[in-house]
Design an enzyme around this catalytic site. Structure first.
Site, PDB file in Angstrom:
ATOM      1  N   GLU A  78       0.976  -1.181  -0.036  1.00 55.90           N
ATOM      2  CA  GLU A  78      -0.114   0.180   0.073  1.00 55.90           C
ATOM      3  C   GLU A  78       0.801   1.355  -0.042  1.00 55.90           C
ATOM      4  OE1 GLU A  78      -3.115   0.008  -0.166  1.00 55.90           O
ATOM      5  OE2 GLU A  78      -3.742  -1.979   0.238  1.00 55.90           O
ATOM      6  N   ARG A  88     -17.395  -0.405   6.995  1.00 51.17           N
ATOM      7  CA  ARG A  88     -18.542  -0.880   6.198  1.00 51.17           C
ATOM      8  C   ARG A  88     -19.388  -2.001   7.045  1.00 51.17           C
ATOM      9  NH1 ARG A  88     -17.444  -5.698   3.923  1.00 51.17           N
ATOM     10  NH2 ARG A  88     -14.793  -5.828   4.061  1.00 51.17           N
ATOM     11  N   CYS A 141      -7.478  -2.122   8.446  1.00 48.24           N
ATOM     12  CA  CYS A 141      -6.106  -2.221   7.968  1.00 48.24           C
ATOM     13  C   CYS A 141      -5.602  -0.823   7.909  1.00 48.24           C
ATOM     14  CB  CYS A 141      -6.037  -3.139   6.692  1.00 48.24           C
ATOM     15  SG  CYS A 141      -6.329  -4.761   6.767  1.00 48.24           S
ATOM     16  N   HIS A 165      -1.455  -5.711   1.495  1.00 48.56           N
ATOM     17  CA  HIS A 165      -2.535  -6.595   1.526  1.00 48.56           C
ATOM     18  C   HIS A 165      -2.246  -8.104   0.766  1.00 48.56           C
ATOM     19  CE1 HIS A 165      -5.605  -3.369   2.912  1.00 48.56           C
ATOM     20  NE2 HIS A 165      -5.936  -4.441   3.726  1.00 48.56           N
TER      21      HIS A 165
HETATM   22  N1  PCA Z   1      -8.338  -6.879   6.283  1.00 48.56           N
HETATM   23  C1  PCA Z   1      -9.021  -6.087   7.205  1.00 48.56           C
HETATM   24  C2  PCA Z   1      -8.745  -5.672   8.335  1.00 48.56           C
HETATM   25  C3  PCA Z   1      -8.304  -6.994   8.745  1.00 48.56           C
HETATM   26  C4  PCA Z   1      -7.584  -7.610   7.587  1.00 48.56           C
HETATM   27  O1  PCA Z   1      -7.008  -8.731   7.517  1.00 48.56           O
HETATM   28  C5  PCA Z   1      -8.786  -4.565   6.186  1.00 48.56           C
HETATM   29  O2  PCA Z   1      -8.437  -4.717   4.746  1.00 48.56           O
HETATM   30  O3  PCA Z   1      -8.986  -3.496   6.601  1.00 48.56           O
END
Ligand code: PCA
Length: 212
Positions: A78, A88, A141, A165
């Site tokens: 990111e 959400r 996240c 991610h």
């Molecule tokens: N993904 C979520 C929160 C925890 C995770 O593994 C997110 O993308 O916010």
């Protein structure tokens, strides 16, 4: 050198979260750096407190938090975190802030100071799908990524930090036709490569030409 790597517990009705499953399987040393691993709760306030404590107590040179982004194709470092909670769904503690700043005195957005493009490139060269993401979302996240970068800006100027991610693993898409997935060993390998690229960049070593 020490690297703090974290994953999350399952959320949204899933029984696993590939982020933690991959992080826990990382080797204890990557490219000469010691890897410290922790699991964060998918709950904004709890995760914020845990990551803040770990940054202070472990004093890592690099902090890389990892989360699941179901539906994405490949692993995605990111670029930027927003100073915004807009959930959400409720988090794992039942909190669901809407249009709320994370830190009242924080900048609207903060950029990762990890070498995100080198990380993407290194993963792709190794044969795993990866691309740069310009949105970590507005859920837990993004909350954790913003928290890391906020504390780096305020307290730990020498620290590098960011977020990555990962997609679903195959067992999570059995009932989701046409949804991408990546095997856990491949996600783990991609993470190891991403960390090695971050360590090399911290050391001032070159990891390849910039992405065009
Ligand atoms: N993904 C979520 C929160 C925890 C995770 O593994 C997110 O993308 O916010």
């Amino acid at each position: 050198m020490k690297v703090l790597a974290t994953g999350f517990d399952p959320f949204g009705g899933e029984s696993i979260n590939p982020s933690w499953e991959a992080v826990r399987q990382l080797p204890d040393w990557i490219a000469g750096a010691e890897i410290r691993k922790a699991r964060l709760r998918t709950a904004a306030r709890a995760a914020e407190e845990t990551i803040q404590t770990l940054m202070r107590e472990e004093a890592p040179q690099i902090v890389l938090c990892v989360g699941q982004a179901g539906g994405r194709f490949g692993v995605t470092p990111e670029r930027v975190a927003l100073n915004l909670d807009d959930f959400r769904i409720p988090d794992n503690d039942g909190d669901q802030p809407v249009d709320t700043p994370i830190f009242e005195d924080g900048a609207p957005a903060l950029f990762s100071n990890l070498p995100v493009k080198s990380m993407v490139q290194a993963i792709r060269i190794a044969g795993y799908p990866a691309s740069l993401s310009d949105s970590a979302g507005t859920f837990v996240c993004n909350h954790v990524m913003y928290t890391i970068l906020y504390h780096i800006a305020k307290e730990f100027p020498a620290m590098r930090g960011g977020f990555l991610h990962v997609p679903f693993v195959p067992s999570q898409v059995v009932e989701r036709p046409s949804t991408p997935s990546m095997s856990l060993p491949d996600i783990t390998a991609a993470l190891e490569i991403a960390i090695a690229a971050a360590v090399a960049a911290y050391d001032g070593r070159q990891t390849g030409a910039p992405l065009s």
